[in-house]
Write an enzyme that holds these catalytic residues in place. Structure first.
Site, short mmCIF file in Angstrom:
data_model
loop_
_atom_site.label_atom_id
_atom_site.label_comp_id
_atom_site.label_asym_id
_atom_site.label_seq_id
_atom_site.Cartn_x
_atom_site.Cartn_y
_atom_site.Cartn_z
CB CYS A 113 2.62 0.33 -2.28
SG CYS A 113 4.12 -0.59 -1.94
CG HIS A 114 2.21 -4.47 -0.72
ND1 HIS A 114 3.38 -3.74 -0.81
CD2 HIS A 114 2.56 -5.77 -0.89
CE1 HIS A 114 4.39 -4.57 -1.01
NE2 HIS A 114 3.93 -5.80 -1.07
#
Length: 180
Positions: A113-114
């Site tokens: 994800c991030h």
């Protein structure tokens, strides 16, 4: 999951407040089920608070502050996502040093994800194929990565995935890669 075992392996999970809960919990459960010992490493001792998207969720006990963590004691690293978590990590020189040291020692890293924001800060994406949450694409490309929109990517010991929907593939792949 395959029949791969991580028995005798020790896996660090580097996370801070704002970590996306499922991206922390499911990979940790997967590597523990495969036999690994896990530790939560964070910016300070005490507890961190996970989030379900933007809503505060569960608190987790920190096993060791990153400034005291010995990369040599671990076989692999997982960097869960969440929006705030990697932003806190990439702003901390000790966290960046910790992440960079895994690559310097040739140890695998799983990131979702991030989470790749911390890899960017550690200068670990240049020349690598990597995926992430779509909003990180420009950051990763500007840092020299070849960004792709795929469920799970393995390149040079870094396993990356885009989002919580990719967790089944991500978890299976980190177990495979960490068992090598």
């Amino acid at each position: 999951m395959s029949g791969r075992t991580l028995k005798g392996r020790r896996i660090a999970f580097l996370a801070a407040d704002g970590v996306e809960e499922v991206e922390y919990v499911q990979p940790r459960e997967a590597v523990e089920k495969a036999g690994a010992r896990t530790e939560l490493v964070s910016l300070r001792g005490g507890e961190i608070r996970s989030f379900n998207h933007l809503d505060p969720s569960t608190s987790y006990h920190v096993d060791v502050p990153v400034a005291q963590a010995d990369v040599g004691a671990y076989d692999a690293l997982v960097l869960p996502g969440g929006v705030a978590n990697p932003d806190f990590l990439r702003s901390d020189p000790e966290a960046v040093r910790f992440v960079r040291s895994f690559r310097e020692q040739g140890k695998p890293i799983g990131v979702i994800c991030h989470g790749p924001w911390t890899l960017v800060e550690a200068d670990l994406v240049r020349g690598r194929r990597i995926t992430s949450w779509p909003s990180l694409r420009t950051d990763l490309v500007n840092a020299g990565a070849a960004w792709v929109d795929e469920e799970c990517v393995v390149d040079g010991g870094i396993v990356s995935s885009r989002k919580p929907d990719d967790l089944p593939a991500f978890c299976a792949t980190i177990v495979e890669e960490f068992a090598r």
